[in-house]
Design an enzyme around this catalytic site. Sequence first.
Site, short mmCIF file in Angstrom:
data_model
loop_
_atom_site.label_atom_id
_atom_site.label_comp_id
_atom_site.label_asym_id
_atom_site.label_seq_id
_atom_site.Cartn_x
_atom_site.Cartn_y
_atom_site.Cartn_z
N ALA A 245 0.86 -1.19 0.00
CA ALA A 245 0.00 0.00 0.00
C ALA A 245 0.88 1.22 0.00
O ALA A 245 1.98 1.22 0.57
CB ALA A 245 -0.91 -0.01 1.22
N LYS A 246 0.34 2.24 -0.63
CA LYS A 246 1.11 3.48 -0.75
C LYS A 246 1.50 4.01 0.62
O LYS A 246 2.62 4.46 0.83
CB LYS A 246 0.24 4.49 -1.47
N ARG A 247 0.55 3.89 1.57
CA ARG A 247 0.82 4.47 2.89
C ARG A 247 1.99 3.76 3.59
O ARG A 247 2.58 4.29 4.50
CB ARG A 247 -0.43 4.47 3.76
N GLY A 249 4.68 2.91 2.02
CA GLY A 249 5.89 3.21 1.27
C GLY A 249 6.14 2.28 0.09
O GLY A 249 7.29 2.16 -0.35
#
Length: 274
Positions: A245-247, A249
């Site tokens: 997930a983007k959150r 990294g």
Amino acid sequence: MVAPMEDVTRFAPSPTGLLHLGHARAALFARALGRRCLLRIEDIDAARCRPECTAALLEDLAWLGLAFDGAVRVQSRHFADYAAVLDALRGRGLLYPCFCTRADIAAAASAQHGPSGLVYPGTCRGRADAAALLAGGAPHAWRLDVARAMAEAGPLSFHERGEGRIPCDPAAHGDVVLARKDVPASYHLCVAHDDALQGVTCVTRGADLKEATAIHRLLQALMRWPEPRYAHHPLLLGADGRRLAKRDGAPSLRALREAGHAPEAVRAMAGCGA
Ligand code: GLU
């Protein structure tokens, strides 16, 4: 990659940030499985979606070597379509306005966790003051009365590629939101509507959305939309075993490209043997 075996698939990203390898996997999976593969931009949430992310994702997909068929559908241009479905369901007594806040729902003693988070405890179902609150302009969402809807639809199941027919239980999700307080539609409504409108014959997406299929099957049954097949692919996991997930990294496709990786190498990183 398997030979294409489905007529029409789609890749349906939400432009909330840059695409990462998880998105690349979903896009490659959809493209590999479909003789025709459509691209749909799921951007109804104006607070989270950004036009520059749509532009970036189109560029990243082209860099990856992925081409899609037909016109790109951009959901935020079609709120009138979703409003028409809401009107139809409302007219059949299948929706009710919900004035609860998140905090109200979490605080309700009967709130339980379901496959898609907290199950709405039904506080506003059959509320005597609903009309007055609506007339007074109280902020509200519109929820599907799932028990009523299921009484109309009857038992439901879906066909999962490689698994066959699986029974599903929309009631486990509770009375889901079809129009949000802040957005006059919802993911479930738009996705089921658009898959039908666009003639998608096989819905491909990550396994995290497999449970949502129950709600989509219910909407299809209510609206007499055709039933597609489903193919949920395994999610790409990070080194820690959790979904990328983007959150957390996860590197964006753009960062990989700027670090000098070739499209073929990124495709291999994202692959799932489809
Ligand atoms: N727009 C959704 C997402 O980006 C995917 C919806 C779907 O494939 O059904 O997670």
